[in-house]
Each structure stands twice: as C-alpha cells, then as structure tokens.
Scaffold this active site. Structure first.
Site, short mmCIF file in Angstrom:
data_model
loop_
_atom_site.label_atom_id
_atom_site.label_comp_id
_atom_site.label_asym_id
_atom_site.label_seq_id
_atom_site.Cartn_x
_atom_site.Cartn_y
_atom_site.Cartn_z
N GLY A 8 0.81 -1.22 0.00
CA GLY A 8 0.00 0.00 0.00
C GLY A 8 0.84 1.26 0.00
O GLY A 8 0.55 2.21 -0.73
N CYS A 9 1.88 1.28 0.81
CA CYS A 9 2.73 2.47 0.89
C CYS A 9 3.52 2.68 -0.39
O CYS A 9 3.76 3.82 -0.80
CB CYS A 9 3.66 2.37 2.10
SG CYS A 9 2.74 2.36 3.66
#
Length: 157
Positions: free
Chosen positions: A45-46
């Site tokens: 996600g990051c």
C-alpha cells in the site's frame, strides 16, 4: 489523539531525510506543502501511494505544491525505498513518533479485528503561511493522490 483541522497552525516539523540532513516545515514556508504520513516503506500500500505521488509530482509542483512523506522507518530504509522506487521528493524519518503524534497521524487502529497503535495514513496540506488548508485522515493508499488532486483542483499531469 487530536487531529488537525483547516485553519490550525501546522505543528513544527524537523526530521532527518532519506537523502541526508534534515527537512523542516519552516524551510518550506512561503510554499504550499503536502505532508503525507504512511505506515511503512516498501510495503504494497505504501509503495502504491508513494509511486502515485511520484507520478503526480509534476502536476502538484506545477500547481505550487511541494510533497513530503513521513513514516516511522529509519533513514536507511527510506533511502533504499526512495532508490528502489525512483522517488524524488523528501522522505522523512520519525522513529520516535513525535511528529506523527503532533499531526494526529499516530493512534489506535483496527485491522482484522485486532486493535493496535500505529500510523494513521493521513495527508495534511499546509498553506504558504503555515496554516492547515486540508486535513484528511484514514485515507486509502490506492486512489488517494488522484482524489487529493481533485480536492485541490489540480488537473492530471
């Protein structure tokens, strides 16, 4: 944990950067700054979110916005992340969580029925005078940058 709201004075921020040295919000005064907080470099996600900022950087900068990412990762991990993903905006390390806490981006989270304390994925836009122009908490990694650009009235690059 209190959250920032539009019109608040943005808390001081001076943190070590992945490229060496430190970056301070005071050094960026006079410019609009997008400060985004993310849980961990090099996670799916990051990485998606960071690459979205990278790919939108020209349109954001063209509209007068600088971008700064903040996570609790050590500088060495951030430097590797920046290199691996060709990130050209500052990534700052807040291993003590003091900035994360001051900006309302550290607190209780729930994931798969488990409650724990950690980074609340957040984005705060600071105007040239150091005031909060936009504060978004619990944002989604995917699609957030596109939504942010829409919220700021910035066309795609």
């Amino acid at each position: 944990m209190p959250r920032l709201a539009v019109g608040d004075t943005a808390p001081d921020l001076t943190l070590p950067s992945a490229t060496g040295g430190t970056v301070s919000l005071a050094d960026l005064r006079g410019r609009s700054v997008v400060v985004y907080f993310y849980p961990a470099a090099a996670t799916p996600g990051c990485t998606t979110q960071a690459c979205d900022f990278r790919d939108s950087l020209a349109s954001l900068q063209g509209a007068g916005y600088e971008v700064v990412g903040v996570s609790p990762d050590p500088v060495e991990k951030l430097a590797q992340f920046a290199q691996d993903e060709s990130l050209t905006f500052p990534l700052l390390s807040d291993t003590e969580h003091t900035t994360l806490e001051a900006w309302g981006a550290w607190g209780e989270k729930k994931n798969y029925g488990r409650t724990y304390t950690g980074v609340i994925r957040s984005t705060v836009v600071v105007d040239p005078d150091g005031k909060v122009a936009l504060a978004q908490y619990n944002v989604r990694a995917t699609g957030h940058v596109a939504k942010l650009r829409r919220d700021l009235g910035i066309d795609a690059a």
